[in-house]
Design an enzyme around this catalytic site. Structure first.
Site: not given
Ligand code: KIV
Length: 271
Positions: A51-52, A90, A120, A189
């Site tokens: 979700d980044s 995510d 996730k 994290e």
């Molecule tokens: O959303 C993401 O990129 C993440 C990573 C930083 C593990 O959750």
């Protein structure tokens, strides 16, 4: 021959075997077809449709605004590109917290509409009902502890988590609860390396670190950060493997110059 090199398709079982023999797990984010194709072709074990994407793709300040429909779109693009890696998607903010039925429905949409292999979720005890309910549908779940960016407004900052004993022992208890509930792996994290090492040793499922030291069973980075495309984000844990930001800047400037000077296209580049 390593377990990773033998795997034509990486599964949650592959990751479990890698942990057992101490083989490191590699994971990177991807949000689109073209980069996912390159990342998978290079031999990464796990691709996270993180979700980044909210920050990297959409330019938001946090991961909070990204929607389930957006995540499904990104995951669809990535899944089409991938032959070998395990694709983890995510679950965005608001699709699983406090309502396990909503969590199950959201996870089923992700699996049905994207072809991804796992989901996730961020959090520990407080989301255990959702984790367990998602698993009733046979959907593999990866946990995420330590700095959980969807809770940024609770933390107030993106600083290192679990430095104090109380938060560290809570993290250990959360990790054990997620393992017991059936998670196949957990992301740590931004937590102290010695804590990540201690918890990793107490778990039978693999841990994947980002800013959590070398003793995690694997590592993950945001692709655009490690390639040097995003420039305004330089945490201590980030190693840049390329400077694509500069390469893109130089290339675009050369193109602009060539077009303005009528140097592009030349005779060989026309019909
Ligand atoms: O959303 C993401 O990129 C993440 C990573 C930083 C593990 O959750």
């Amino acid at each position: 021959m390593t377990i990773a090199s033998r795997a034509k398709k990486v599964t949650t079982h592959t990751l479990h075997e890698m942990k057992q023999v101490g083989e490191k797990i590699t994971m990177l984010t991807s949000y689109d077809y073209s980069l996912a194709r390159l990342v998978d072709g290079a031999g990464i074990d796990v691709i996270l449709v993180g979700d980044s994407a909210s920050n990297v793709m959409a330019g938001n300040d946090t991961t909070v605004p990204i929607t389930l429909d957006h995540m499904i779109y990104h995951a669809q693009c990535v899944v089409k590109a991938v032959d070998r890696a395990l694709v983890v998607v995510d679950m965005p903010f608001g699709t699983y917290q406090g309502d396990s039925k909503n969590a199950l429905d959201s996870a089923i949409r992700i699996m049905k509409e994207t072809g991804g292999h796992a989901v996730k979720l961020e959090g520990g005890m407080e989301i255990l009902d959702s984790v367990k309910r998602i698993m009733t549908a046979g959907i593999p779940v990866m946990g995420h502890l330590g700095l959980t960016p969807q809770s940024i407004y609770k933390f107030g900052t993106y600083t290192v988590r679990a430095k104090e004993d109380l938060e560290a022992s809570r993290l250990l208890a959360d990790a054990k609860a997620l393992e017991e509930a059936g998670c196949f792996s957990i992301v740590f994290e931004k937590i102290p390396a010695d804590l990540a090492e201690r918890v990793t040793k107490q778990l039978t499922i693999p841990t994947i670190g980002i800013g959590a030291g070398v003793e995690c069973d694997g590592q993950v980075l945001v692709l655009h950060d490690m390639l040097g495309i995003t420039k305004d984000f330089s945490p201590r844990f980030l190693r840049r493997y390329a400077d694509l930001g500069t390469a893109i800047d130089t290339s675009v400037k050369s193109y602009i110059k060539d077009v303005r000077n009528s140097d592009f296209p030349n005779k060989d580049e026309e019909y």
